[in-house]
Each structure stands twice: as structure tokens, then as C-alpha cells.
Design a protein around this motif. Structure first.
Motif, PDB file in Angstrom:
ATOM      1  N   ALA A 102     -38.315   4.320  10.890  1.00 27.04           N
ATOM      2  CA  ALA A 102     -37.952   2.987  10.405  1.00 27.04           C
ATOM      3  C   ALA A 102     -39.058   2.023  10.798  1.00 27.04           C
ATOM      4  O   ALA A 102     -39.871   2.305  11.688  1.00 27.04           O
ATOM      5  N   PRO A 133     -36.517   3.065   6.016  1.00 27.76           N
ATOM      6  CA  PRO A 133     -35.709   1.876   6.301  1.00 27.76           C
ATOM      7  C   PRO A 133     -36.556   0.755   6.896  1.00 27.76           C
ATOM      8  O   PRO A 133     -37.397   0.993   7.778  1.00 27.76           O
ATOM      9  N   GLU A 161     -31.976  -8.755   0.693  1.00 24.95           N
ATOM     10  CA  GLU A 161     -31.904  -7.299   0.746  1.00 24.95           C
ATOM     11  C   GLU A 161     -32.233  -6.706  -0.608  1.00 24.95           C
ATOM     12  O   GLU A 161     -32.214  -7.399  -1.633  1.00 24.95           O
ATOM     13  N   TRP A 204     -32.890   1.284   2.067  1.00 26.94           N
ATOM     14  CA  TRP A 204     -32.353   0.408   3.125  1.00 26.94           C
ATOM     15  C   TRP A 204     -33.432  -0.605   3.470  1.00 26.94           C
ATOM     16  O   TRP A 204     -34.368  -0.317   4.236  1.00 26.94           O
ATOM     17  N   THR A 205     -33.344  -1.774   2.869  1.00 28.58           N
ATOM     18  CA  THR A 205     -34.311  -2.847   3.090  1.00 28.58           C
ATOM     19  C   THR A 205     -33.556  -4.151   3.282  1.00 28.58           C
ATOM     20  O   THR A 205     -32.781  -4.554   2.413  1.00 28.58           O
ATOM     21  N   LEU A 246     -30.017  -0.337  11.161  1.00 26.35           N
ATOM     22  CA  LEU A 246     -31.358   0.179  10.842  1.00 26.35           C
ATOM     23  C   LEU A 246     -31.584   1.531  11.513  1.00 26.35           C
ATOM     24  O   LEU A 246     -32.062   2.479  10.884  1.00 26.35           O
ATOM     25  N   ALA A 301     -29.597   4.187   9.833  1.00 27.16           N
ATOM     26  CA  ALA A 301     -30.216   4.573   8.562  1.00 27.16           C
ATOM     27  C   ALA A 301     -31.420   5.463   8.799  1.00 27.16           C
ATOM     28  O   ALA A 301     -31.702   6.391   8.024  1.00 27.16           O
TER      29      ALA A 301
END
Length: 226
Positions: free
Chosen positions: A64, A110, A196, A201-202, A221, A224
Motif C-alpha cells: 500500500a 491501495p 475516492e 482502493w483509492t 488501507l 486492503a
């Protein structure tokens, strides 16, 4: 034992007034960032500015990415003239973090943008910024607090469903939200406080979770990344 996610965090590159007996440039990161990652269950790795061409290889080793707060984004990146109160451009950091964001989005890693990180995410994807606003800084060097209200149906609302008081320190904000992003939280004055992306996953948040005790965003986060 399951692997613990490795979370990279972008850093400042600043002249240090004092570094033990040295006065030299230093890669700096407020300790709240790595501590927040660690408290949320991840391993924190500092990512000082590097050649943008190395960003993809860097992100490939991460689970991430966190793009941290810091100086204002160069207005030239979104086609604007600098406001009198906009910081001098930090072009090396802008270039490195832009490349990190591009690499993370391309690889589906992520991504969490914090304050400047959220603003740069918006700019990278084609949005613009308000270069100066009042009311979101308590005093120079002092974090304030204000309430952020989630937008129902968003990822952020699924993590923090209630209005929450958050630590804040900024004078810039999202103006035009970039294509592909949606606003997922607002301040009482209407300022966009989170954005978002539905793909992957942002998430970007305008406030500073590393200065508070709420682990929900960072824990999401890390989960993810797992």
C-alpha cells in the motif's frame, strides 16, 4: 503467521536546521505517519524523493502507499498562476509523488492521500485546487479541529458513518473534483474533505489522521493491502 503489509509513505526533503551536530538536507517525516501505520497493523517504510522513473519499481515492492502532507502542489500542474500565499514549488517532490500515484493507480495498489496527498491525487487525475482559504488552520504550527460529514453510499461513509471531528491544518483544498473521483465527505463550510475512486482502493482525506486516535481509515488501507 500472515504477512504484515508493507506500507510506503512519501517524505519531505528539507534542509535541517539542526541534525545532531550537522546542518544538512534531510528526508523527514512527522512520526505520526509511521506510528499510525504501525498501530493499524502495517509496517511503515519511508519513501524519500527519488527519480520518477523508479516509482513503478518502488510501488511494485509495496502492499500500500500513503502520500503524506506537506507543501502546496505547484499550481502549474493544474494550469494556474500562483496565489500570493501559495508555497514556492517543491518540484522534486511533486514529480516523485506524481509518479508514485500514477504507479499505484496503474498497479491497483491501495492508496491513501493525506492533505497534500489528497490534493495531488486530485490534480494528477485532472482536477484543480483552491489555492488559499481561511478557517482551516487554528494558528501557525497548531492543528485545529472541525467536523467532517460523510457522503452516504461512499467508501469513506462505510468506514466512518457518522460526522466526526478531525485534526486539520491546511489552507488549500479541492476545487474541481477530478474525473473518476467523487467527493465522499465535506466540512460544514462545504469544503471537500475526502475524495475516492470507485476502481480499486483509492481514498484521499483533507485532514491529518496521523494527529488523532481514529484508526479506521488507516486500518482499512492496511486491510486492503492484506
Amino acid at each position: 503467521m500472515a504477512n504484515v503489509p508493507l506500507v510506503g509513505i512519501s517524505t519531505y526533503l528539507e534542509p535541517a536546521v539542526r541534525w545532531r551536530v550537522w546542518e544538512s538536507e534531510a528526508a523527514l517525516l512527522p512520526v505520526g505517519y509511521p506510528r499510525l501505520v504501525q498501530r493499524a497493523g502495517g509496517i511503515a517504510a519511508m519513501l524519500p524523493p527519488d527519480a520518477p522513473s523508479r516509482a513503478a519499481a518502488t510501488v511494485a515492492r509495496l502492499d500500500a502507499l500513503v502520500v503524506s502532507g506537506g507543501p502546496d502542489v505547484d499550481p502549474a500542474l493544474y494550469g494556474a498562476e500562483p496565489h500570493p500565499r501559495t508555497d514556492p514549488p517543491a518540484r522534486e517532490r511533486d514529480g516523485w509523488e506524481t509518479a508514485l500515484i500514477d504507479a499505484a493507480l496503474s498497479a491497483g495498489v491501495p492508496l491513501l492521500g493525506i492533505c497534500r496527498g489528497m490534493q495531488l491525487l486530485n490534480v494528477v487525475l485532472g482536477g484543480t485546487l483552491v489555492q488559499h482559504m481561511d478557517g482551516h488552520v487554528k494558528a501557525p504550527g497548531v492543528f485545529g479541529q472541525h467536523t467532517v460529514t460523510p457522503v452516504p453510499g461512499t467508501r469513506y461513509a462505510s468506514l466512518v458513518p457518522e460526522p466526526a471531528s478531525v485534526p486539520t491544518y491546511h489552507h488549500q483544498a479541492v476545487d474541481r473534483v477530478a474525473p473518476g473521483l467523487v467527493a465522499s465527505a465535506h466540512a460544514e463550510d462545504g469544503t471537500v474533505e475526502a475524495v475516492e475512486r470507485s476502481e480499486g482502493w483509492t481514498l484521499g482525506v483533507q485532514w491529518h489522521p496521523e494527529m488523532g486516535d481514529d484508526l479506521r481509515v488507516m486500518r482499512a488501507l492496511v486491510e486492503a493491502a492484506s
